[in-house]
Write an enzyme that holds these catalytic residues in place. Structure first.
Site, short mmCIF file in Angstrom:
data_model
loop_
_atom_site.label_atom_id
_atom_site.label_comp_id
_atom_site.label_asym_id
_atom_site.label_seq_id
_atom_site.Cartn_x
_atom_site.Cartn_y
_atom_site.Cartn_z
N SER A 177 0.83 -1.22 0.00
CA SER A 177 0.00 0.00 0.00
C SER A 177 0.86 1.27 0.00
O SER A 177 1.84 1.36 0.73
CB SER A 177 -0.92 0.00 1.23
N SER B 40 -0.57 4.18 0.71
CA SER B 40 -1.27 5.15 1.56
C SER B 40 -0.48 5.55 2.82
O SER B 40 -0.45 6.74 3.15
CB SER B 40 -2.64 4.61 1.96
N LYS C 109 -13.64 -3.95 0.03
CA LYS C 109 -14.38 -2.72 -0.29
C LYS C 109 -15.91 -2.92 -0.30
O LYS C 109 -16.65 -1.99 -0.03
CB LYS C 109 -13.93 -2.15 -1.63
N GLU D 19 -24.25 8.53 0.13
CA GLU D 19 -25.14 8.22 -1.01
C GLU D 19 -24.38 7.62 -2.20
O GLU D 19 -24.78 6.60 -2.76
CB GLU D 19 -25.86 9.50 -1.44
N ASP E 182 -12.71 7.10 -4.53
CA ASP E 182 -12.06 6.77 -5.82
C ASP E 182 -12.65 7.62 -6.95
O ASP E 182 -11.90 8.19 -7.76
CB ASP E 182 -12.23 5.29 -6.16
N ALA F 22 -14.98 -2.01 -17.14
CA ALA F 22 -16.25 -1.96 -16.43
C ALA F 22 -16.13 -2.65 -15.07
O ALA F 22 -17.08 -3.21 -14.55
CB ALA F 22 -17.34 -2.64 -17.27
N1 NAP Z 1 -5.05 5.40 -9.73
C1 NAP Z 1 -5.84 4.90 -8.80
O1 NAP Z 1 -6.10 5.54 -7.77
C2 NAP Z 1 -6.48 3.55 -8.99
C3 NAP Z 1 -7.56 3.16 -8.18
C4 NAP Z 1 -8.15 1.91 -8.39
C5 NAP Z 1 -7.66 1.06 -9.37
N2 NAP Z 1 -6.59 1.46 -10.11
C6 NAP Z 1 -6.07 0.58 -11.20
O2 NAP Z 1 -7.15 0.33 -12.10
C7 NAP Z 1 -7.00 -0.93 -12.71
C8 NAP Z 1 -8.31 -1.70 -12.63
O3 NAP Z 1 -8.69 -1.94 -11.30
P1 NAP Z 1 -10.14 -2.53 -10.94
O4 NAP Z 1 -10.16 -2.68 -9.46
O5 NAP Z 1 -11.22 -1.76 -11.59
O6 NAP Z 1 -10.05 -3.99 -11.62
P2 NAP Z 1 -11.24 -4.98 -11.98
O7 NAP Z 1 -12.42 -4.73 -11.12
O8 NAP Z 1 -10.64 -6.33 -12.02
O9 NAP Z 1 -11.67 -4.57 -13.50
C9 NAP Z 1 -10.79 -4.74 -14.57
C10 NAP Z 1 -11.42 -4.27 -15.89
O10 NAP Z 1 -10.42 -4.37 -16.90
C11 NAP Z 1 -10.81 -5.31 -17.89
N3 NAP Z 1 -9.68 -6.15 -18.24
C12 NAP Z 1 -8.82 -6.78 -17.39
N4 NAP Z 1 -7.88 -7.44 -18.07
C13 NAP Z 1 -8.15 -7.26 -19.39
C14 NAP Z 1 -7.53 -7.69 -20.59
N5 NAP Z 1 -6.44 -8.45 -20.57
N6 NAP Z 1 -8.08 -7.32 -21.78
C15 NAP Z 1 -9.19 -6.53 -21.80
N7 NAP Z 1 -9.82 -6.08 -20.69
C16 NAP Z 1 -9.31 -6.44 -19.50
C17 NAP Z 1 -11.92 -6.14 -17.28
O11 NAP Z 1 -12.75 -6.57 -18.35
P3 NAP Z 1 -13.80 -7.80 -18.21
O12 NAP Z 1 -15.07 -7.20 -17.71
O13 NAP Z 1 -13.89 -8.31 -19.59
O14 NAP Z 1 -13.18 -8.79 -17.25
C18 NAP Z 1 -12.59 -5.11 -16.37
O15 NAP Z 1 -13.47 -4.30 -17.11
C19 NAP Z 1 -5.81 -1.59 -12.00
O16 NAP Z 1 -4.68 -1.42 -12.83
C20 NAP Z 1 -5.64 -0.79 -10.72
O17 NAP Z 1 -4.31 -0.77 -10.26
C21 NAP Z 1 -6.01 2.69 -9.95
#
Ligand code: NAP
Length: 284
Positions: A19, A21, A70, A82, A106, A130
């Site tokens: 983390s 944080s 979460k 909300e 977020d 998504a």
């Molecule tokens: N900057 C920040 O503060 C912050 C905060 C949160 C998350 N993040 C980053 O955001 C990313 C996603 O996190 P999350 O928690 O939303 O993950 P998640 O719930 O697992 O969702 C991943 C999404 O990416 C798609 N995906 C994953 N692998 C793929 C691939 N090989 N080809 C095409 N689509 C793919 C999935 O599609 P499907 O629906 O087809 O499975 C889904 O829509 C991570 O890299 C995380 O580190 C950053």
């Protein structure tokens, strides 16, 4: 120095040792001469059931929540904000007057990052992915009155579920799906692109979620991936003169929003950004 008066905040997760944080919050506490400390707590799944009661017993002031809790923490809360309720996920808990209230910072962290560079009202926005992050960002975006939101995803069912939930739980209806491999068809009409997929994340730094050929100076492109600091998508977009926003901005802003909920004070952006960039630069 930690004394009997020091206020306790922290983050729960499993795993937790990676983390970012703790260095961000603790740097801000130090810079602002605040008698607070922020501790990472590794909570095993078999111990999550009594977490909120335990935190109240320990007189904890605030907790961030990360993977995998979460959503599962929600039934333990006394109240929920909300937007966190609509998103169905909580990443921040405030303990006040014996009550635990859940928030999701977020989405607001992403929106603040975008609004530093662009208006959102009446804009056409393309969101790649998504999953959990997309959900938080999309729900929060609906409050900004964009012209259209298009969700591009690999699995249509997951995008359809998010779109249905948006239509059911908000007054926003201008939201639709496109297969992620077809984004070229609409990119000329898009103003803002947000990547919420992990495509391009370390170690897969040569991957890019979409064809970037049609990206140009009229686009704003935000990638929420923060490792690497600049993804292939952002590099290409920058070369083609688009405005780019790296994932560190959302990470910093979601943390600042949580800090405000915990302490009622606003830290400078740099207090959070500097320690984060130091760690991430070492990882490049
Ligand atoms: N900057 C920040 O503060 C912050 C905060 C949160 C998350 N993040 C980053 O955001 C990313 C996603 O996190 P999350 O928690 O939303 O993950 P998640 O719930 O697992 O969702 C991943 C999404 O990416 C798609 N995906 C994953 N692998 C793929 C691939 N090989 N080809 C095409 N689509 C793919 C999935 O599609 P499907 O629906 O087809 O499975 C889904 O829509 C991570 O890299 C995380 O580190 C950053």
């Amino acid at each position: 120095m930690i004394t009997g008066k020091t206020k306790l905040t922290g983050v729960i997760g499993h795993p937790i040792k990676h983390s970012f944080s703790p260095p961000m919050h603790n740097t801000a506490y130090k810079k602002m001469n605040m008698d607070y400390v922020y501790v990472p707590f590794h909570i095993l799944p078999e111990n999550i059931d009594n977490l909120i009661t335990s935190a109240k017993t320990m007189n904890i002031q605030g907790l961030n929540v990360t993977i995998p809790y979460k959503t599962t923490i929600i039934p333990q809360l006394d109240e929920i904000d909300e937007i966190a309720q609509k998103i169905g996920a909580v990443n921040t808990i405030q303990f006040k007057n014996g009550k635990a209230k859940g928030y999701n910072t977020d989405g607001i962290g992403a929106i603040k990052s975008l609004k530093k560079y662009t208006d959102l009202e009446d804009k056409n926005i393309l969101i790649l992915g998504a999953g959990g992050a997309s959900k938080a960002i999309t729900f929060t975006l609906t409050y900004e009155n964009p012209q259209n939101i298009t969700i591009a995803n690999r699995t249509q069912q997951n995008a359809d579920t998010l779109i249905e939930n948006i239509k059911k739980q908000t007054p926003y209806t201008n939201i639709s799906y496109i297969p992620i491999q077809n984004t070229d068809e609409i990119i000329d009409d898009i103003d803002i692109i947000i990547n919420t997929t992990p495509i391009g994340m370390t170690p897969n730094i040569d991957e890019c979620p979409i064809n970037t050929d049609k990206i140009n100076q009229k686009h704003t492109v935000m990638d929420i991936i923060y490792n690497p600091l600049e993804t292939k998508l952002l590099k290409k977009a920058k070369q083609q003169k688009a405005q780019t926003i790296p994932g560190t901005h959302m990470l910093v802003n979601q943390g600042i929003e949580a800090f405000k909920i915990f302490t009622n004070q606003t830290p400078k952006y740099e207090y959070f950004e500097k320690p984060l960039l130091k760690i991430l630069t070492q990882k490049q």
